[in-house]
Design a protein around this motif. Structure first.
Motif, PDB file in Angstrom:
ATOM      1  N   UNK A  81       8.206  16.727   9.139  1.00 39.33           N
ATOM      2  CA  UNK A  81       9.630  17.046   9.083  1.00 39.33           C
ATOM      3  C   UNK A  81      10.014  18.124  10.087  1.00 39.33           C
ATOM      4  N   UNK A  82       9.090  18.997  10.432  1.00 44.46           N
ATOM      5  CA  UNK A  82       9.381  20.035  11.429  1.00 44.46           C
ATOM      6  C   UNK A  82       9.614  19.424  12.801  1.00 44.46           C
ATOM      7  N   UNK A  83       9.069  18.243  13.041  1.00 51.48           N
ATOM      8  CA  UNK A  83       9.259  17.603  14.342  1.00 51.48           C
ATOM      9  C   UNK A  83      10.655  17.003  14.495  1.00 51.48           C
ATOM     10  N   UNK A  97       2.434  26.077   6.961  1.00 50.65           N
ATOM     11  CA  UNK A  97       2.388  24.705   6.453  1.00 50.65           C
ATOM     12  C   UNK A  97       1.818  24.668   5.039  1.00 50.65           C
ATOM     13  N   UNK A  98       0.801  25.488   4.777  1.00 49.08           N
ATOM     14  CA  UNK A  98       0.222  25.533   3.436  1.00 49.08           C
ATOM     15  C   UNK A  98       1.216  26.097   2.429  1.00 49.08           C
ATOM     16  N   UNK A 158      16.172  20.583   6.854  1.00 47.80           N
ATOM     17  CA  UNK A 158      14.732  20.560   6.583  1.00 47.80           C
ATOM     18  C   UNK A 158      14.479  20.643   5.078  1.00 47.80           C
ATOM     19  N   UNK A 159      15.186  21.524   4.399  1.00 49.79           N
ATOM     20  CA  UNK A 159      15.027  21.674   2.954  1.00 49.79           C
ATOM     21  C   UNK A 159      15.425  20.378   2.246  1.00 49.79           C
ATOM     22  N   UNK A 160      16.485  19.744   2.704  1.00 53.11           N
ATOM     23  CA  UNK A 160      16.906  18.477   2.093  1.00 53.11           C
ATOM     24  C   UNK A 160      15.846  17.402   2.294  1.00 53.11           C
ATOM     25  N   UNK A 164      13.900  15.594  -0.738  1.00 50.42           N
ATOM     26  CA  UNK A 164      13.856  14.138  -0.905  1.00 50.42           C
ATOM     27  C   UNK A 164      12.408  13.668  -1.044  1.00 50.42           C
ATOM     28  N   UNK A 165      11.514  14.264  -0.262  1.00 47.57           N
ATOM     29  CA  UNK A 165      10.093  13.911  -0.365  1.00 47.57           C
ATOM     30  C   UNK A 165       9.567  14.252  -1.758  1.00 47.57           C
TER      31      UNK A 165
END
Length: 185
Positions: A81-83, A97-98, A158-160, A164-165
């Motif tokens: 998602x960061x990409x 990331x962790x 990004x949070x959304x 969703x994930x």
């Protein structure tokens, strides 16, 4: 498909290596234990109620695998998602990331435990599972943004995406559990 499998194996080996090397901060180990113990406790309660027929050793093994798999998938999703946007999340910054992965896993496990307890009274639809997972994850990440705990401000989009994930995670878990129950009958 091969690329996805390679990515999962790479992240899993990296995560296990980082954990076993004891180079991570102590709160990661404590957080992992809390996630594992809460997941195991919920599974053992289900076992005592008769909804699960696994032995205690199988419950321990399954819960270790589930928490590790959630963390691996969460790490992959955080990087992926960061990409999509100009996030200040660097794919090589494993700690960041962790943290995102642990928060995502925590949201999913919390929702799973709460909804499992509420399912004794009422049956929930897939859409409610999705909304509950997404809402809890969204709130956790918004709180994290306010405290700057991750180390960077995450954008709302990004949070959304991560929320969703989390909703998909919880919905998929319900599907897998129902599929397993129907298969046993």
């Amino acid at each position: 498909m091969f690329i996805l499998l390679k990515e999962i194996i790479t992240v899993m080996v990296g995560l296990i290596t980082d954990f076993l090397s004891f180079q991570l901060d102590a709160y990661f180990y404590i957080w992992f234990l809390i996630l594992f113990i809460s997941s195991l406790a919920a599974t053992l309660v289900q076992r005592s109620e008769g909804t699960i027929t696994y032995s205690t050793a199988e419950c321990v093994g399954i819960n270790v695998l589930v928490v590790v798999l959630y963390l691996v998938i969460g790490t992959i999703l955080a990087r992926y998602f960061a990409s999509f946007e100009d996030q200040q999340i660097v794919a090589e910054d494993k700690i960041m990331l962790y943290k995102i992965s642990f928060m995502l896993t925590s949201a999913v496990i919390i929702v799973d435990i709460i909804l499992d307890r509420l399912k004794r009274v009422r049956k929930f639809s897939y859409s409610l599972e999705f909304l509950a997972g997404s809402a809890v994850c969204f709130l956790l990440f918004q709180l994290s943004n306010q405290t700057d705990w991750i180390g960077t401000k995450l954008s709302l989009s990004y949070i959304v995406m991560v929320a969703i994930a989390a909703g998909v995670y919880t919905m998929a878990m319900k599907f897998l559990l129902e599929y397993e129950n129907h298969k046993e009958k």
